[in-house]
Enzyme design. Structure first.
Site, PDB file in Angstrom:
ATOM      1  N   ILE A   1       3.859 -40.205 -13.896  1.00 14.67           N
ATOM      2  CA  ILE A   1       4.910 -39.202 -13.877  1.00 14.67           C
ATOM      3  C   ILE A   1       4.155 -37.857 -14.022  1.00 14.67           C
ATOM      4  O   ILE A   1       3.178 -37.841 -14.619  1.00 14.67           O
ATOM      5  CB  ILE A   1       5.704 -39.127 -14.982  1.00 14.67           C
ATOM      6  CG1 ILE A   1       6.412 -40.354 -14.942  1.00 14.67           C
ATOM      7  CG2 ILE A   1       6.850 -37.893 -14.861  1.00 14.67           C
ATOM      8  CD1 ILE A   1       7.262 -40.673 -13.779  1.00 14.67           C
TER       9      ILE A   1
ATOM     10  N   TYR B   1      -3.260 -48.919 -25.105  1.00 16.02           N
ATOM     11  CA  TYR B   1      -2.047 -48.336 -24.512  1.00 16.02           C
ATOM     12  C   TYR B   1      -1.238 -49.476 -23.822  1.00 16.02           C
ATOM     13  O   TYR B   1       0.008 -49.383 -24.298  1.00 16.02           O
ATOM     14  CB  TYR B   1      -2.522 -47.312 -23.544  1.00 16.02           C
ATOM     15  CG  TYR B   1      -1.236 -46.427 -22.999  1.00 16.02           C
ATOM     16  CD1 TYR B   1      -0.454 -45.410 -23.650  1.00 16.02           C
ATOM     17  CD2 TYR B   1      -0.625 -47.041 -21.668  1.00 16.02           C
ATOM     18  CE1 TYR B   1       0.255 -44.598 -23.260  1.00 16.02           C
ATOM     19  CE2 TYR B   1       0.496 -46.116 -21.221  1.00 16.02           C
ATOM     20  CZ  TYR B   1       0.876 -45.086 -22.010  1.00 16.02           C
ATOM     21  OH  TYR B   1       1.883 -44.393 -21.491  1.00 16.02           O
TER      22      TYR B   1
ATOM     23  N   GLN C   1      -3.796 -51.789 -17.365  1.00 21.14           N
ATOM     24  CA  GLN C   1      -4.444 -50.783 -16.750  1.00 21.14           C
ATOM     25  C   GLN C   1      -5.960 -50.743 -17.025  1.00 21.14           C
ATOM     26  O   GLN C   1      -6.084 -50.726 -18.219  1.00 21.14           O
ATOM     27  CB  GLN C   1      -3.907 -49.082 -16.962  1.00 21.14           C
ATOM     28  CG  GLN C   1      -4.586 -48.345 -16.453  1.00 21.14           C
ATOM     29  CD  GLN C   1      -4.778 -47.974 -15.170  1.00 21.14           C
ATOM     30  OE1 GLN C   1      -3.914 -48.521 -14.286  1.00 21.14           O
ATOM     31  NE2 GLN C   1      -5.981 -47.795 -14.566  1.00 21.14           N
TER      32      GLN C   1
ATOM     33  N   ALA D   1       7.696 -40.697 -28.191  1.00 17.30           N
ATOM     34  CA  ALA D   1       6.298 -40.329 -28.461  1.00 17.30           C
ATOM     35  C   ALA D   1       5.167 -41.236 -28.297  1.00 17.30           C
ATOM     36  O   ALA D   1       5.407 -42.399 -28.588  1.00 17.30           O
ATOM     37  CB  ALA D   1       6.267 -39.829 -30.111  1.00 17.30           C
TER      38      ALA D   1
HETATM   39  N1  CAA Z   1     -10.520 -49.633 -11.653  1.00 17.59           N
HETATM   40  C1  CAA Z   1     -11.500 -50.282 -11.367  1.00 17.59           C
HETATM   41  N2  CAA Z   1     -12.818 -49.571 -11.841  1.00 17.59           N
HETATM   42  C2  CAA Z   1     -12.600 -48.248 -12.238  1.00 17.59           C
HETATM   43  C3  CAA Z   1     -11.063 -47.728 -12.844  1.00 17.59           C
HETATM   44  C4  CAA Z   1     -10.061 -48.415 -12.150  1.00 17.59           C
HETATM   45  N3  CAA Z   1      -8.964 -47.973 -12.330  1.00 17.59           N
HETATM   46  N4  CAA Z   1     -11.466 -46.391 -13.051  1.00 17.59           N
HETATM   47  C5  CAA Z   1     -12.809 -46.248 -13.390  1.00 17.59           C
HETATM   48  N5  CAA Z   1     -13.269 -47.276 -12.901  1.00 17.59           N
HETATM   49  C6  CAA Z   1     -14.870 -47.465 -12.775  1.00 17.59           C
HETATM   50  C7  CAA Z   1     -15.487 -46.329 -12.458  1.00 17.59           C
HETATM   51  O1  CAA Z   1     -15.654 -46.288 -10.734  1.00 17.59           O
HETATM   52  C8  CAA Z   1     -16.749 -46.608 -12.978  1.00 17.59           C
HETATM   53  O2  CAA Z   1     -17.739 -47.587 -12.218  1.00 17.59           O
HETATM   54  P1  CAA Z   1     -19.152 -47.407 -12.020  1.00 17.59           P
HETATM   55  O3  CAA Z   1     -19.801 -47.361 -13.317  1.00 17.59           O
HETATM   56  O4  CAA Z   1     -19.447 -48.493 -11.218  1.00 17.59           O
HETATM   57  O5  CAA Z   1     -19.389 -46.127 -11.446  1.00 17.59           O
HETATM   58  C9  CAA Z   1     -16.520 -46.876 -14.237  1.00 17.59           C
HETATM   59  O6  CAA Z   1     -15.302 -47.713 -14.155  1.00 17.59           O
HETATM   60  C10 CAA Z   1     -16.405 -45.870 -15.307  1.00 17.59           C
HETATM   61  O7  CAA Z   1     -17.004 -46.281 -16.204  1.00 17.59           O
HETATM   62  P2  CAA Z   1     -17.570 -45.014 -17.314  1.00 17.59           P
HETATM   63  O8  CAA Z   1     -18.360 -45.566 -18.003  1.00 17.59           O
HETATM   64  O9  CAA Z   1     -18.099 -43.905 -16.463  1.00 17.59           O
HETATM   65  O10 CAA Z   1     -16.218 -44.768 -17.881  1.00 17.59           O
HETATM   66  P3  CAA Z   1     -15.960 -43.546 -18.960  1.00 17.59           P
HETATM   67  O11 CAA Z   1     -16.387 -43.915 -20.121  1.00 17.59           O
HETATM   68  O12 CAA Z   1     -16.478 -42.210 -18.265  1.00 17.59           O
HETATM   69  O13 CAA Z   1     -14.366 -43.399 -18.679  1.00 17.59           O
HETATM   70  C11 CAA Z   1     -12.337 -43.401 -17.991  1.00 17.59           C
HETATM   71  C12 CAA Z   1     -13.679 -43.112 -17.754  1.00 17.59           C
HETATM   72  C13 CAA Z   1     -11.637 -43.116 -19.175  1.00 17.59           C
HETATM   73  C14 CAA Z   1     -12.129 -44.968 -17.473  1.00 17.59           C
HETATM   74  C15 CAA Z   1     -11.697 -42.442 -16.956  1.00 17.59           C
HETATM   75  O14 CAA Z   1     -11.922 -42.686 -15.668  1.00 17.59           O
HETATM   76  C16 CAA Z   1     -10.016 -42.296 -16.777  1.00 17.59           C
HETATM   77  O15 CAA Z   1      -9.656 -41.731 -17.519  1.00 17.59           O
HETATM   78  N6  CAA Z   1      -9.416 -43.423 -16.115  1.00 17.59           N
HETATM   79  C17 CAA Z   1      -7.996 -43.397 -15.882  1.00 17.59           C
HETATM   80  C18 CAA Z   1      -7.283 -44.442 -16.786  1.00 17.59           C
HETATM   81  C19 CAA Z   1      -5.898 -44.525 -16.648  1.00 17.59           C
HETATM   82  O16 CAA Z   1      -5.228 -44.456 -15.359  1.00 17.59           O
HETATM   83  N7  CAA Z   1      -5.044 -44.124 -17.544  1.00 17.59           N
HETATM   84  C20 CAA Z   1      -3.684 -43.828 -17.421  1.00 17.59           C
HETATM   85  C21 CAA Z   1      -3.432 -42.691 -18.155  1.00 17.59           C
HETATM   86  S1  CAA Z   1      -1.627 -41.907 -17.580  1.00 17.59           S
HETATM   87  C22 CAA Z   1      -0.628 -43.020 -18.614  1.00 17.59           C
HETATM   88  O17 CAA Z   1      -1.116 -43.929 -19.437  1.00 17.59           O
HETATM   89  C23 CAA Z   1       0.937 -42.640 -18.502  1.00 17.59           C
HETATM   90  C24 CAA Z   1       1.470 -43.904 -18.053  1.00 17.59           C
HETATM   91  O18 CAA Z   1       2.348 -44.397 -18.832  1.00 17.59           O
HETATM   92  C25 CAA Z   1       1.525 -44.271 -16.698  1.00 17.59           C
END
Ligand code: CAA
Length: 240
Positions: A180, A147, A141, A83
Site C-alpha cells: 500500500i 515482521y 518476505q 500499529a
Molecule cells: N529477493 C531476493 N533477493 C533479494 C531481495 C528479494 N526480495 N531483496 C534483496 N535481495 C538481494 C539483493 O539483490 C542483494 O543480493 P546480492 O548481495 O547478490 O547483490 C542482497 O539480497 C542484499 O543484500 P545486502 O547485504 O545488500 O542487504 P542489506 O543489508 O543492505 O538489506 C534490504 C537490504 C533491507 C533487504 C532492502 O533491500 C530492503 O529493504 N528490501 C525490501 C524488503 C521488503 O520488501 N520489505 C517490505 C516492507 S513494506 C511492508 O512490510 C508492508 C507490508 O506489510 C507489505
C-alpha cells in the site's frame, strides 16, 4: 448511541485512513500514536479525531490508555489493531534487538490492545476485533523474518479469538493488505519497490482507503457471521 472505535497507529498511513473512514460511518473514534506529537496534533486539528499517545508494546501503558479512552470517548466496541513497525534485514544480519522490537510491537502489541477491551465486549455482547496483518504474513518476505512472523501470528490470534468470542457477539478478523502507498512501503529502496510493483497484477500499489473500506465493512453489523476470516487486499499479488 454511536459505537466507539479505537485504532492503534491511527494517525498516520493506513491507520489514519481507517480512523477517518470509521468517523465518516458515524462512530466515535480514538486513534493512538507512538511518538510523533506534531503529526498527531495536526491529525486531530484536521479531522477532529482524538489522539492518545502510548506504546502498544507495553501492557500497562496500553491498559491505562484504554481506560482513559473509555472514560473520555466511550466503551470500546470496535478495536482495530493496526500499529506496526518494520526492522527489515536479511536473516544473517538481523539482530536479536530487531527481532524483539518487531515482535513486541506487532504481535505482543495486538495482545496488549485487545486484552483490556475484551471483558467489556463480552459483558456488552458485542465486539469487533480487526487486526491489520499483511501479505507478508501469508507468503513470507525476504528480509522480514521478524515482521512475517508477527503478521502470521496475527492470523492465529484472530482465528482463536473468533472461537472464543462468537457466542458473545464478538467477531475477530484480519485484513492482509498487500503493498500500500504509505511511508512504510516508500521506505523500501526504490529499485526494490519497482520490482515489487512489477509482481502486482493490478500494476499499482494499493491506497490506504482501500484497506479502510474493508475495516468499515468488518466493523458493521452486516459482517456478524464473518468471524475468524482473513480478507486479502493485494491487487492479486498472492492467493492464500
Ligand atoms: N529477493 C531476493 N533477493 C533479494 C531481495 C528479494 N526480495 N531483496 C534483496 N535481495 C538481494 C539483493 O539483490 C542483494 O543480493 P546480492 O548481495 O547478490 O547483490 C542482497 O539480497 C542484499 O543484500 P545486502 O547485504 O545488500 O542487504 P542489506 O543489508 O543492505 O538489506 C534490504 C537490504 C533491507 C533487504 C532492502 O533491500 C530492503 O529493504 N528490501 C525490501 C524488503 C521488503 O520488501 N520489505 C517490505 C516492507 S513494506 C511492508 O512490510 C508492508 C507490508 O506489510 C507489505
Amino acid at each position: 448511541m454511536a459505537r466507539t472505535a479505537l485504532v492503534t497507529g491511527g494517525s498516520r498511513g493506513i491507520g489514519a485512513a481507517i480512523s477517518k473512514a470509521l468517523k465518516a460511518e458515524g462512530y466515535n473514534v480514538a486513534a493512538t500514536y507512538a511518538g510523533n506529537d506534531e503529526a498527531a496534533a495536526n491529525f486531530t486539528a484536521e479531522t477532529g479525531i482524538a489522539t492518545y499517545k502510548w506504546n502498544v508494546a507495553d501492557y500497562d501503558e496500553s491498559k491505562a490508555g484504554i481506560e482513559k479512552v473509555e472514560a473520555e470517548v466511550g466503551p470500546i466496541d470496535i478495536v482495530v489493531a493496526n500499529a506496526g513497525i518494520t526492522k527489515d534485514a536479511p536473516f544473517h544480519k538481523m539482530t536479536p534487538e530487531q527481532w524483539h522490537q518487531v515482535i513486541d510491537t506487532n504481535l505482543t502489541g495486538v495482545f496488549n490492545t485487545v486484552h483490556p477491551v475484551w471483558p467489556g465486549m463480552r459483558e456488552r455482547k458485542f465486539g469487533r476485533v480487526i487486526v491489520i496483518s499483511s501479505i507478508n504474513g501469508q507468503k513470507g518476505q525476504f528480509a522480514q523474518v521478524n515482521y512475517a512472523a508477527t503478521k502470521a501470528g496475527d492470523l492465529g490470534i484472530v482465528k482463536s479469538l473468533a472461537q472464543e468470542g462468537a457466542r458473545a457477539g464478538i467477531t475477530a478478523n484480519a485484513i492482509c493488505p498487500g503493498y500500500i502507498a504509505t511511508e512504510m512501503v516508500m521506505a523500501v529502496p526504490e529499485k526494490v519497490r519497482d520490482s515489487i510493483v512489477a509482481q502486482i497484477p493490478a500494476g499499482r500499489l494499493g491506497e490506504p482507503e482501500e484497506i479502510a473500506r474493508c475495516v468499515a465493512f468488518l466493523a458493521s453489523d452486516d459482517s456478524q457471521f464473518i468471524n475468524g476470516s482473513t480478507i486479502s487486499a493485494n491487487g492479486a499479488q498472492f492467493f492464500s
